[in-house]
Design a protein around this motif. Sequence first.
Motif, PDB file in Angstrom:
ATOM      1  N   TYR A  43     -15.790 -13.373  36.239  1.00 36.36           N
ATOM      2  CA  TYR A  43     -15.411 -12.130  36.901  1.00 36.36           C
ATOM      3  C   TYR A  43     -16.655 -11.443  37.429  1.00 36.36           C
ATOM      4  N   ARG A  44     -16.444 -10.447  38.244  1.00 32.34           N
ATOM      5  CA  ARG A  44     -17.526  -9.578  38.696  1.00 32.34           C
ATOM      6  C   ARG A  44     -17.480  -8.318  37.838  1.00 32.34           C
ATOM      7  N   VAL A  45     -18.637  -7.692  37.657  1.00 33.84           N
ATOM      8  CA  VAL A  45     -18.753  -6.510  36.796  1.00 33.84           C
ATOM      9  C   VAL A  45     -19.052  -5.283  37.654  1.00 33.84           C
ATOM     10  N   ALA A  46     -18.368  -4.179  37.341  1.00 35.33           N
ATOM     11  CA  ALA A  46     -18.620  -2.884  37.984  1.00 35.33           C
ATOM     12  C   ALA A  46     -18.646  -3.010  39.501  1.00 35.33           C
ATOM     13  N   THR A  47     -17.558  -3.521  40.040  1.00 37.10           N
ATOM     14  CA  THR A  47     -17.442  -3.780  41.471  1.00 37.10           C
ATOM     15  C   THR A  47     -16.251  -3.033  42.039  1.00 37.10           C
ATOM     16  N   ARG A  48     -16.362  -2.677  43.305  1.00 36.84           N
ATOM     17  CA  ARG A  48     -15.218  -2.086  43.997  1.00 36.84           C
ATOM     18  C   ARG A  48     -14.241  -3.203  44.356  1.00 36.84           C
ATOM     19  N   PRO A  49     -13.011  -3.104  43.888  1.00 43.19           N
ATOM     20  CA  PRO A  49     -12.029  -4.117  44.285  1.00 43.19           C
ATOM     21  C   PRO A  49     -11.766  -4.070  45.801  1.00 43.19           C
ATOM     22  N   LEU A  50     -11.689  -2.871  46.327  1.00 47.29           N
ATOM     23  CA  LEU A  50     -11.490  -2.668  47.758  1.00 47.29           C
ATOM     24  C   LEU A  50     -12.723  -1.949  48.298  1.00 47.29           C
ATOM     25  N   PRO A  51     -13.403  -2.536  49.275  1.00 50.53           N
ATOM     26  CA  PRO A  51     -14.609  -1.886  49.799  1.00 50.53           C
ATOM     27  C   PRO A  51     -14.352  -0.466  50.306  1.00 50.53           C
ATOM     28  N   LYS A  65      -7.202 -11.242  42.787  1.00 46.09           N
ATOM     29  CA  LYS A  65      -6.939  -9.840  43.133  1.00 46.09           C
ATOM     30  C   LYS A  65      -6.455  -9.036  41.926  1.00 46.09           C
ATOM     31  N   ILE A  66      -7.288  -9.082  40.893  1.00 44.64           N
ATOM     32  CA  ILE A  66      -6.993  -8.337  39.668  1.00 44.64           C
ATOM     33  C   ILE A  66      -8.192  -7.471  39.326  1.00 44.64           C
ATOM     34  N   ALA A  67      -7.924  -6.197  39.073  1.00 43.88           N
ATOM     35  CA  ALA A  67      -8.966  -5.249  38.678  1.00 43.88           C
ATOM     36  C   ALA A  67      -8.651  -4.751  37.273  1.00 43.88           C
ATOM     37  N   VAL A  68      -9.641  -4.818  36.391  1.00 47.59           N
ATOM     38  CA  VAL A  68      -9.476  -4.376  35.006  1.00 47.59           C
ATOM     39  C   VAL A  68     -10.312  -3.118  34.799  1.00 47.59           C
ATOM     40  N   PHE A  69      -9.670  -2.112  34.239  1.00 50.12           N
ATOM     41  CA  PHE A  69     -10.334  -0.847  33.944  1.00 50.12           C
ATOM     42  C   PHE A  69     -10.296  -0.630  32.444  1.00 50.12           C
ATOM     43  N   LEU A 101      -4.999  11.613  37.193  1.00 51.45           N
ATOM     44  CA  LEU A 101      -4.425  11.536  38.542  1.00 51.45           C
ATOM     45  C   LEU A 101      -5.184  10.537  39.409  1.00 51.45           C
ATOM     46  N   ARG A 102      -6.507  10.511  39.286  1.00 49.42           N
ATOM     47  CA  ARG A 102      -7.317   9.550  40.043  1.00 49.42           C
ATOM     48  C   ARG A 102      -6.997   8.120  39.611  1.00 49.42           C
ATOM     49  N   ASP A 103      -6.800   7.905  38.317  1.00 53.30           N
ATOM     50  CA  ASP A 103      -6.436   6.573  37.822  1.00 53.30           C
ATOM     51  C   ASP A 103      -5.106   6.121  38.427  1.00 53.30           C
ATOM     52  N   GLN A 104      -4.133   7.021  38.462  1.00 50.17           N
ATOM     53  CA  GLN A 104      -2.830   6.692  39.053  1.00 50.17           C
ATOM     54  C   GLN A 104      -2.967   6.403  40.536  1.00 50.17           C
ATOM     55  N   ASP A 105      -3.777   7.189  41.238  1.00 51.47           N
ATOM     56  CA  ASP A 105      -4.013   6.975  42.661  1.00 51.47           C
ATOM     57  C   ASP A 105      -4.695   5.623  42.899  1.00 51.47           C
ATOM     58  N   THR A 106      -5.666   5.302  42.082  1.00 52.52           N
ATOM     59  CA  THR A 106      -6.361   4.017  42.189  1.00 52.52           C
ATOM     60  C   THR A 106      -5.381   2.867  42.016  1.00 52.52           C
ATOM     61  N   ASP A 107      -4.557   2.933  40.975  1.00 55.87           N
ATOM     62  CA  ASP A 107      -3.573   1.879  40.729  1.00 55.87           C
ATOM     63  C   ASP A 107      -2.621   1.731  41.918  1.00 55.87           C
ATOM     64  N   SER A 108      -2.159   2.847  42.458  1.00 55.48           N
ATOM     65  CA  SER A 108      -1.238   2.811  43.604  1.00 55.48           C
ATOM     66  C   SER A 108      -1.888   2.170  44.820  1.00 55.48           C
ATOM     67  N   LEU A 110      -4.403   0.067  44.871  1.00 59.93           N
ATOM     68  CA  LEU A 110      -4.617  -1.356  44.625  1.00 59.93           C
ATOM     69  C   LEU A 110      -3.321  -2.142  44.798  1.00 59.93           C
ATOM     70  N   VAL A 111      -2.227  -1.635  44.256  1.00 60.14           N
ATOM     71  CA  VAL A 111      -0.931  -2.304  44.402  1.00 60.14           C
ATOM     72  C   VAL A 111      -0.554  -2.406  45.874  1.00 60.14           C
ATOM     73  N   ALA A 112      -0.777  -1.347  46.631  1.00 62.23           N
ATOM     74  CA  ALA A 112      -0.458  -1.359  48.065  1.00 62.23           C
ATOM     75  C   ALA A 112      -1.280  -2.401  48.818  1.00 62.23           C
ATOM     76  N   ALA A 113      -2.461  -2.724  48.300  1.00 59.33           N
ATOM     77  CA  ALA A 113      -3.330  -3.719  48.938  1.00 59.33           C
ATOM     78  C   ALA A 113      -3.120  -5.124  48.365  1.00 59.33           C
ATOM     79  N   GLY A 114      -2.112  -5.284  47.496  1.00 59.55           N
ATOM     80  CA  GLY A 114      -1.812  -6.607  46.954  1.00 59.55           C
ATOM     81  C   GLY A 114      -2.564  -6.960  45.679  1.00 59.55           C
ATOM     82  N   TRP A 115      -3.150  -5.976  45.042  1.00 60.41           N
ATOM     83  CA  TRP A 115      -3.900  -6.201  43.817  1.00 60.41           C
ATOM     84  C   TRP A 115      -3.058  -5.855  42.595  1.00 60.41           C
TER      85      TRP A 115
END
Length: 144
Positions: A43-51, A65-69, A101-108, A110-115
């Motif tokens: 895996y990659r560490v401390a990376t932006r899943p979406l630029p 296309k999986i991001a772990v927090f 709220l930011r965590d929920q926004d991030t998840d949304s 990512l899901v919209a981008a296929g992650w």
Amino acid sequence: MNQPADSWASSDAVRAVMRANRSRDTKPELALRRAVHSLGLRYRVATRPLPSLRRTADLVFTRAKIAVFLDGCFWHGCPTHQNAVMTNSHYWSEKIRRNTLRDQDTDSKLVAAGWTSIRVWEHDDPAEAALRIADVVRGRGERE
């Protein structure tokens, strides 16, 4: 030295402790990374899943296309371990609410981008969390 009136810190000591908190390579994060790595996953560490998204994930599996927090109990409002802060409580409750709220926004986003977004609490057993992550990664076709 006294803090300015608009400082979030209630004292110099609190400010020093909070500024010393690490944003990556924490003990829980290192334990999770070791456990995931021991299962043969890379895996990659401390990376932006979406630029375009100015947020980093702790582990990123780019092909799958999986991001772990790995969420800290204090900072992300763990329902099990979150304790009310006595000093400057309004600031901290708002800060944690915004983080959630930011965590929920991030998840949304990512899901919209296929992650797929996986959230792990810092108190979770690293070996169990690693198995859960491996199941999802292998299900998405990531090569070991």
